[in-house]
Write a protein that holds these residues in place. Structure first.
Motif, PDB file in Angstrom:
ATOM      1  N   UNK A   1       0.861  -1.144  -0.010  1.00 35.73           N
ATOM      2  CA  UNK A   1       0.125  -0.104  -0.101  1.00 35.73           C
ATOM      3  C   UNK A   1       1.196   1.171   0.130  1.00 35.73           C
ATOM      4  N   UNK A   2       0.961   1.935  -0.956  1.00 31.88           N
ATOM      5  CA  UNK A   2       1.925   3.240  -1.317  1.00 31.88           C
ATOM      6  C   UNK A   2       1.597   4.016  -0.255  1.00 31.88           C
ATOM      7  N   UNK A   3       0.317   4.237   0.524  1.00 31.11           N
ATOM      8  CA  UNK A   3      -0.012   5.239   1.520  1.00 31.11           C
ATOM      9  C   UNK A   3       0.950   4.899   2.944  1.00 31.11           C
TER      10      UNK A   3
ATOM     11  N   UNK B   1      10.412   6.530  -2.303  1.00 25.95           N
ATOM     12  CA  UNK B   1       9.413   5.696  -2.298  1.00 25.95           C
ATOM     13  C   UNK B   1       9.272   4.827  -3.226  1.00 25.95           C
ATOM     14  N   UNK B   2       9.000   5.463  -4.440  1.00 22.33           N
ATOM     15  CA  UNK B   2       9.211   4.890  -5.732  1.00 22.33           C
ATOM     16  C   UNK B   2      10.425   3.684  -6.034  1.00 22.33           C
ATOM     17  N   UNK B   3      11.425   4.117  -5.510  1.00 26.69           N
ATOM     18  CA  UNK B   3      12.803   3.367  -5.574  1.00 26.69           C
ATOM     19  C   UNK B   3      12.701   2.073  -4.873  1.00 26.69           C
ATOM     20  N   UNK B   4      12.305   2.371  -3.452  1.00 26.31           N
ATOM     21  CA  UNK B   4      12.260   1.430  -2.492  1.00 26.31           C
ATOM     22  C   UNK B   4      11.176   0.375  -2.907  1.00 26.31           C
ATOM     23  N   UNK B   5      10.064   0.554  -3.394  1.00 23.11           N
ATOM     24  CA  UNK B   5       8.955  -0.230  -3.558  1.00 23.11           C
ATOM     25  C   UNK B   5       9.149  -0.972  -4.894  1.00 23.11           C
TER      26      UNK B   5
ATOM     27  N   UNK C   1       6.820  -3.885  -6.187  1.00 22.56           N
ATOM     28  CA  UNK C   1       5.746  -3.021  -6.398  1.00 22.56           C
ATOM     29  C   UNK C   1       6.207  -1.858  -7.501  1.00 22.56           C
ATOM     30  N   UNK C   2       5.977  -2.256  -8.779  1.00 24.03           N
ATOM     31  CA  UNK C   2       6.680  -1.080  -9.759  1.00 24.03           C
ATOM     32  C   UNK C   2       5.784   0.298 -10.101  1.00 24.03           C
ATOM     33  N   UNK C   3       4.728   0.494  -9.433  1.00 25.32           N
ATOM     34  CA  UNK C   3       3.761   1.513  -9.731  1.00 25.32           C
ATOM     35  C   UNK C   3       4.199   2.853  -8.936  1.00 25.32           C
ATOM     36  N   UNK C   4       4.711   3.922  -9.591  1.00 27.12           N
ATOM     37  CA  UNK C   4       5.344   4.909  -9.129  1.00 27.12           C
ATOM     38  C   UNK C   4       4.684   5.753  -7.938  1.00 27.12           C
ATOM     39  N   UNK C   5       5.212   6.127  -7.009  1.00 30.05           N
ATOM     40  CA  UNK C   5       4.645   7.052  -6.061  1.00 30.05           C
ATOM     41  C   UNK C   5       4.650   8.607  -6.566  1.00 30.05           C
TER      42      UNK C   5
END
Lengths: 529, 168
Positions: free
Chosen positions: B100-102, B131-135, B141-145
């Motif tokens: 969950x990106x949140x 966060x995009x990089x860590x995910x 979890x490739x979808x960008x933040x």
């Protein structure tokens, strides 16, 4: 009043005044008694008359924990201390040759020469930290001056002077001169006529001329008088070439770009004002002095896993990190000095409010790097004796040793002491890369000698110290308002202490003041029970 | 400053009801507080601190570099965290909470436990990038933040997740 013939002690008197008139009256009285202006310290707690056989368990053998054990023992309690590390002192810590620095993810062997050291934690004691100073005196810790301000040390800003560091003295004098000239212009142009009286205007103009060392036209320009403050192109001497030659001040723009006003402001803070002190031979002499008084009470290598209490007493469950043995220690009361990032992860029987307070208390990070150099080139080649040179690079500053001036042989510089982003950058590196970064960045101050004279280095990244996971508590005004009282309130039989339970965050003074307050309340409650 | 003397302790332990809403005034400023200066430099009271220097050092805008410059100080270069039981730094690699990106947005913006907030230390762009990089790099979890995600979470102002060592 039952006994009018016995003069009350100062403490008793203050307690009486506090009860009768409240905090404001107490503060006023303390001021009159010449205490409150500088410190809330009114002397050691002088507790006495503990109920026979009553026991206190102290968690953590840092300064707060050891002060608690020391004073509570004097009061008649039987005290035990559980300590996670194999050493006492907590952040009161000094590393020397032969020591091993163990971080999460790395180990370093320190190879400094005999007598050299790095204080990775606290390193200076302001004159008004009267609690620390009191216990240094009481416990026989020898102090010496810590050289806080050095006008011949340097300020480096990548955006000023093409990245060339300049002496604090010259920048400070130029800042004063340019500001004075500008204020003079504003006054003479009538821009402030509605803000100041004609009389004040006259005096202000005179003050700006003298304070800023302006010329007769109220301009900040080169002069002999100015040379007496900021230094010379050719310094005064004897004989034929004795006459000094003044030099040109820096421009307003470069002076602003240097950020020198930040350094002026920093040194103006009460906690940064002189006189400063340090223990001779390393800060850990304070911890060692406390330890000498409470050594028999300490169980080392003991990781607390659970903290509980009921109406009869307190219990700490623990694991011996060397043997793997587990056990429980019981007592009537508890002083818990475990840092919040660790306490947060322990099964702690406490109210939701207390737990929320612990959870809401992140710890800032800091890194200190010691660089041992073959010789004191900063003294011999640059006439810098102690003090601090500041930079806007990640290392933030370098600091020259206050002790041992004019001695030969290797000496240790403080090669980095950042907070914030710079601290994370250095902490994330391997110990070897930290040293390299410290040498690269510190070379801006002394390019000819810095790398050539380097012998060895040692670093401590506080967020990677396995027993604390941070440098010190990072409060905000909002978190103080929401949580501080919940954190420090004595809950049943347990009270917390440490710098995180004080308004002197990141200072040993806060740890000791917090501990005195905590054990005083503990004793009151124990006597009332 | 007027030193505040501590109020007396309650005689009996109180009954505790967690009714008070946590104070997140700092978060309300998230949209504008894009300063490079560290939160640690403004503790409200004078801590021992280095002075004006290193907290103004510039951090990269590139996700991997933000991770290396800031996050790996604690979470380590392999994002596996570390420490001993009872004093752990959580792993970010293989961390289901990051699905969950949140979740990472809340933690980075508000801090949790021993971890400070980075709102005000890093920009929203930097926070989104890291966060995009860590995910994506340490998890699948490739979808960008995006900054818009951060704005959305800041506007909703959710509480910090209640767990001590999430990720273990």
């Amino acid at each position: 009043m039952s006994d009018v013939f016995t003069p009350p002690t100062r403490r008793a008197l203050l307690t009486m005044i506090g009860k009768a008139g409240g905090a404001a009256a107490l503060y006023q009285a303390m001021t009159v008694l010449a205490h409150a202006a500088d410190s809330q310290f009114t002397g050691p707690p002088r507790l006495s008359g503990a109920r026979p056989g009553s026991t206190v368990l102290v968690l953590g053998a840092g300064l707060a924990g050891m002060l608690a054990a020391y004073e509570l023992t004097k009061a008649g309690y039987k005290v035990q201390i559980l300590e996670f590390q194999g050493r006492a002192g907590g952040r009161n810590y000094t590393v020397r040759g032969g020591d091993t620095i163990t971080e999460i993810g790395s180990k370093q062997q320190v190879t400094f020469a005999q007598g050299n050291y790095l204080n990775p934690g606290p390193w200076r004691i302001p004159y008004h930290h009267r609690t620390v100073l009191h216990y240094c005196k009481e416990l026989g810790v020898q102090l010496e001056p810590f050289l806080q301000i050095n006008h011949n040390a340097l300020i480096h800003n990548r955006k000023a002077f093409g990245g060339k560091p300049q002496p604090y003295r010259e920048l400070m004098v130029d800042w004063k001169g340019h500001v004075s000239e500008l204020l003079g212009k504003s006054l003479n142009a009538g821009a402030l006529d509605t803000a100041v009286t004609a009389e004040d205007k006259t005096r202000l103009l005179e003050a700006m001329r003298e304070w800023g060392v302006l010329d007769k036209n109220m301009q900040y320009t080169k002069s002999f008088k100015l040379g007496e403050q900021r230094g010379w192109e050719r310094v005064p001497g004897g004989g034929v070439n004795g006459a000094p030659i003044p030099n040109d001040p820096f421009s307003l723009t470069e002076t602003i770009n240097s950020g020198v006003w930040q350094t002026l402001g920093f040194f103006a803070e009460h906690v940064m004002q002189t006189t400063m002190f340090q223990p001779k031979g390393g800060m850990d002499h304070i911890g060692k002095a406390f330890q000498a008084r409470v050594a028999k009470m300490i169980r080392f290598n003991t990781r607390v896993t659970k903290i509980a209490q009921d109406d009869k007493g307190v219990t700490a469950a623990w694991t011996d990190t060397k043997t793997g043995a587990t056990g429980e220690t019981h007592a009537d009361w508890m002083v818990c000095t475990i840092p919040a990032p660790v306490l947060n992860q322990i099964d702690f029987q406490a109210s939701a409010q207390k737990k929320a307070a612990i959870r809401a208390l992140p710890y800032g990070n800091s890194v200190k790097i010691g660089l041992e150099m073959k010789r004191r080139f900063w003294e011999t080649d640059h006439a810098i004796y102690g003090g601090i040179s500041f930079t806007d690079q990640a290392i933030s500053l370098i600091s020259y040793p206050s002790a041992g001036c004019f001695t030969d042989g290797p000496a240790v510089l403080l090669g980095a002491y950042p907070f914030g982003a710079g601290a994370y950058m250095l902490a994330g590196m391997t110990p070897e890369k930290r040293i390299q970064a410290a040498l690269d960045q510190g070379s801006v101050f002394h390019p000819a000698e810095y790398k050539a004279e380097f012998l060895s280095g040692a670093s401590v990244a506080w967020n990677r110290m396995p027993w604390i996971l941070g440098c010190c508590a990072n409060w905000t005004e909002e978190s103080r308002a929401a949580h501080y009282q919940n954190l420090v309130a004595m809950e049943g039989r347990i009270v917390l202490a440490g710098e995180h339970c004080s308004y002197y965050g990141c200072w040993q003074e806060g740890a000791l003041l917090s501990s005195i307050d905590a054990i005083t309340r503990l004793h009151q409650r124990a006597m009332a029970a | 400053m007027t030193p505040a003397l501590p109020p007396p302790d309650p005689v009996e332990p109180k009954e505790y009801a967690m009714t008070r809403k946590p104070h997140f005034a700092a978060l309300a400023l998230a949209g504008m507080a894009l300063v490079t200066c560290a939160t640690q430099a403004t503790p409200g009271f004078a801590q021992d601190r280095p002075g004006p220097g290193g907290s103004t050092v510039e951090v990269s805008n590139q996700g991997q570099e933000v991770y290396e410059q800031i996050c790996q100080a604690c979470h380590m270069a392999d994002a596996k965290g570390g420490g001993e039981p009872g004093a752990m730094i959580p792993a970010l690699a293989g961390n289901k909470n990051l699905a969950d990106k949140d979740y990472p947005i809340i933690v980075v913006m508000k801090g949790r436990g021993g971890m400070p907030w980075f709102n005000g230390v890093l920009t929203k762009e930097q926070i989104a990038a890291v966060i995009t990089y860590v995910r994506g790099h340490f998890n699948a979890y490739p979808d960008p933040v995006t900054v818009a995600d951060i704005d959305r979470v800041v506007a909703a102002d959710p509480p910090v997740p209640e767990c001590n060592t999430c990720g273990h």
